[in-house]
Motif scaffolding. Structure first.
Motif, short mmCIF file in Angstrom:
data_model
loop_
_atom_site.label_atom_id
_atom_site.label_comp_id
_atom_site.label_asym_id
_atom_site.label_seq_id
_atom_site.Cartn_x
_atom_site.Cartn_y
_atom_site.Cartn_z
N ARG A 1 0.81 -1.22 0.00
CA ARG A 1 0.00 0.00 0.00
C ARG A 1 0.85 1.27 0.00
N HIS A 2 1.97 1.23 0.69
CA HIS A 2 2.83 2.40 0.72
C HIS A 2 3.37 2.69 -0.68
N GLY B 1 12.13 8.58 0.92
CA GLY B 1 11.75 8.41 2.32
C GLY B 1 12.82 8.93 3.27
N ASP B 2 12.89 8.33 4.43
CA ASP B 2 13.83 8.80 5.46
C ASP B 2 15.28 8.50 5.11
N THR C 1 -3.49 11.99 -0.43
CA THR C 1 -2.56 11.36 0.51
C THR C 1 -3.20 11.16 1.88
N VAL C 2 -3.87 12.18 2.37
CA VAL C 2 -4.51 12.11 3.69
C VAL C 2 -5.62 11.06 3.69
N ILE C 3 -6.49 11.12 2.66
CA ILE C 3 -7.61 10.18 2.58
C ILE C 3 -7.10 8.74 2.43
N SER D 1 5.72 8.56 6.60
CA SER D 1 6.76 9.33 7.28
C SER D 1 6.56 10.83 7.02
N VAL D 2 7.21 11.62 7.83
CA VAL D 2 7.15 13.06 7.66
C VAL D 2 7.70 13.45 6.29
#
Length: 306
Positions: free
Chosen positions: A92-93, A142-143, A260-262, A272-273
């Motif tokens: 999913r990511h 990502g991070d 993105t939020v939904i 991640s931030v």
């Protein structure tokens, strides 16, 4: 009631943008419940039937042949690439990464418009485009931080989906530029959805995917997904009649944030931030591009999608 009556077309547009923001989450859910190709085929079938019921069968005589052929091909290729890039993502990511790549289309549309129109534009356009692409790289890395090795490793993990997502962004940008000139303000969306569904069923028939199995829960989700996507297009068709296109055009550039939020909430994905930062960069880059290249409001023609 006075406010609602006066601004109903604009509200239709706002609702359409929010419904489109649900597309990624619903596409991924349907692909997991059924299969990437079969699930997408079933969902677009429901959407096509819904649009026919709401908007009626398309009257092809009112459209130019060039628009019908070129518009249909571009729309179908876009929707297939988008649906399969999300459905075939490893998890999913990664599916949400595909969505962010797809949202490069506004920036690419402006780039193609500049190339085709050969007009002088503000120098702010180019750093804004860079910011949008940087945002995508930020999300994917990502991070771990942006580096050629990190991006290459992520791409090598599932190259087909990344290529389809990037292809979708380019195809929709071409669609927006081309159909604006060929459509004469008309919309063959019902035909486009029908052909998309048929093409996906053909792909499903020649694939190795297992036959679809339905349950009450999966059927409800499929119906919901198809109606939500179809409703988005039906409402947008009404919004462009008398809505505030300047406001809707601006709001549409925030679709990556809404999506993105939904999607994170619906799919229960912990982001991640840096992912959210990347989405903001994509949105900011596209938005600045739009403002420094837009025509006068009364000449503006909005093109929005998933």
């Amino acid at each position: 009631m006075g406010f609602l009556t006066k601004n109903k077309f604009t509200l239709y547009g706002v609702a359409a943008i929010l419904l489109w923001s649900c597309l990624v989450a619903l596409l991924r859910d349907v692909s997991e419940l059924f299969s990437p190709i079969g699930g997408a085929a079933a969902m677009y079938t429901v959407s096509a039937v819904f649009l026919i019921l709401v908007m009626g069968l398309p009257k092809l005589k009112g459209f130019s042949k060039r628009y019908l052929v070129i518009g249909t091909l571009l729309f179908v290729f876009y929707e297939v690439c988008l649906a399969l890039s999300i459905g075939m993502a490893n998890n999913r990511h990664q599916a949400m990464e595909m969505a962010v790549i797809n949202y490069l289309w506004p920036t690419l549309t402006i780039l193609l418009t500049i190339i085709v129109g050969r007009k002088k534009v503000s120098l702010w356009v180019y750093p804004s485009m860079f910011v949008a692409f940087l945002g995508v790289a930020w999300c994917i890395a990502g991070d771990a931080g942006i580096s050629v090795n990190t991006l290459a490793n992520n791409f090598a993990d599932n190259p087909a989906t990344y290529l389809m997502a990037l292809a979708a962004a380019f195809i929709w940008a071409i669609y927006c530029v081309v159909t604006q000139k060929l459509s004469n303000g008309k919309n063959a969306i019902t035909l486009f959805f029908t052909v998309t569904a048929v093409s996906l069923w053909i792909q499903f028939a020649i694939s190795n995917e297992a036959a679809l199995t339905f349950s009450i829960n999966s059927s409800i989700t499929l119906l919901l997904a198809g109606v939500v996507v179809g409703s988005g297009y039906a409402l947008w068709n009404q919004a462009i009649i008398g809505g505030n296109l300047m406001l809707l055009g601006t709001l549409s550039y925030f679709t990556p944030v809404f999506s993105t939020v939904i999607s994170a909430l619906y799919l229960s994905v912990s982001l991640s931030v840096s992912f959210y930062q990347g989405v903001v960069l994509v949105t900011l880059g596209s938005l600045v591009c739009y403002f420094v290249t837009r025509d006068k409001p009364q000449k503006y023609n909005v093109k929005v999608t998933t």
